[in-house]
Design a protein around this motif. Sequence first.
Motif, mmCIF file in Angstrom:
data_model
loop_
_atom_site.group_PDB
_atom_site.id
_atom_site.type_symbol
_atom_site.label_atom_id
_atom_site.label_comp_id
_atom_site.label_asym_id
_atom_site.label_seq_id
_atom_site.Cartn_x
_atom_site.Cartn_y
_atom_site.Cartn_z
ATOM 1 N N LYS A 24 9.033 50.386 -16.944
ATOM 2 C CA LYS A 24 7.589 50.454 -17.177
ATOM 3 C C LYS A 24 7.163 49.454 -18.245
ATOM 4 O O LYS A 24 6.125 48.811 -18.120
ATOM 5 N N ALA A 25 7.970 49.315 -19.298
ATOM 6 C CA ALA A 25 7.634 48.403 -20.392
ATOM 7 C C ALA A 25 7.683 46.945 -19.950
ATOM 8 O O ALA A 25 6.897 46.126 -20.426
ATOM 9 N N THR A 26 8.593 46.629 -19.040
ATOM 10 C CA THR A 26 8.747 45.246 -18.591
ATOM 11 C C THR A 26 8.057 44.987 -17.253
ATOM 12 O O THR A 26 8.167 43.894 -16.708
ATOM 13 N N ASN A 27 7.368 46.000 -16.748
ATOM 14 C CA ASN A 27 6.671 45.897 -15.462
ATOM 15 C C ASN A 27 7.639 45.562 -14.319
ATOM 16 O O ASN A 27 7.337 44.768 -13.441
ATOM 17 N N ASP A 28 8.813 46.191 -14.363
ATOM 18 C CA ASP A 28 9.867 45.977 -13.369
ATOM 19 C C ASP A 28 9.968 47.228 -12.486
ATOM 20 O O ASP A 28 10.594 48.224 -12.868
ATOM 21 N N ASP A 29 9.341 47.161 -11.323
ATOM 22 C CA ASP A 29 9.297 48.324 -10.430
ATOM 23 C C ASP A 29 10.675 48.756 -9.952
ATOM 24 O O ASP A 29 10.926 49.950 -9.757
ATOM 25 N N VAL A 32 12.222 50.895 -12.619
ATOM 26 C CA VAL A 32 11.583 52.219 -12.628
ATOM 27 C C VAL A 32 12.172 53.073 -11.510
ATOM 28 O O VAL A 32 12.542 54.233 -11.722
#
Length: 57
Positions: A24-29, A32
């Motif tokens: 979530k912090a790195t916007n890596d789906d 997640v």
Amino acid sequence: MSASDKIKNTAEDLKGKANEAIGKATNDDSKVAEGRAEQASASAKKAGENIKDVFKD
């Protein structure tokens, strides 16, 4: 459920939560999704062990 199983399941759950938070912090789906999968696996193992414990008594 043995203590070592509980520790392993808790560790897997915590690892999953960490991976989800990192994703979530790195916007890596994908990270997640990986974290959520690890958490689901740990929950399933906990449920299975709890069922075994019920029938053991």
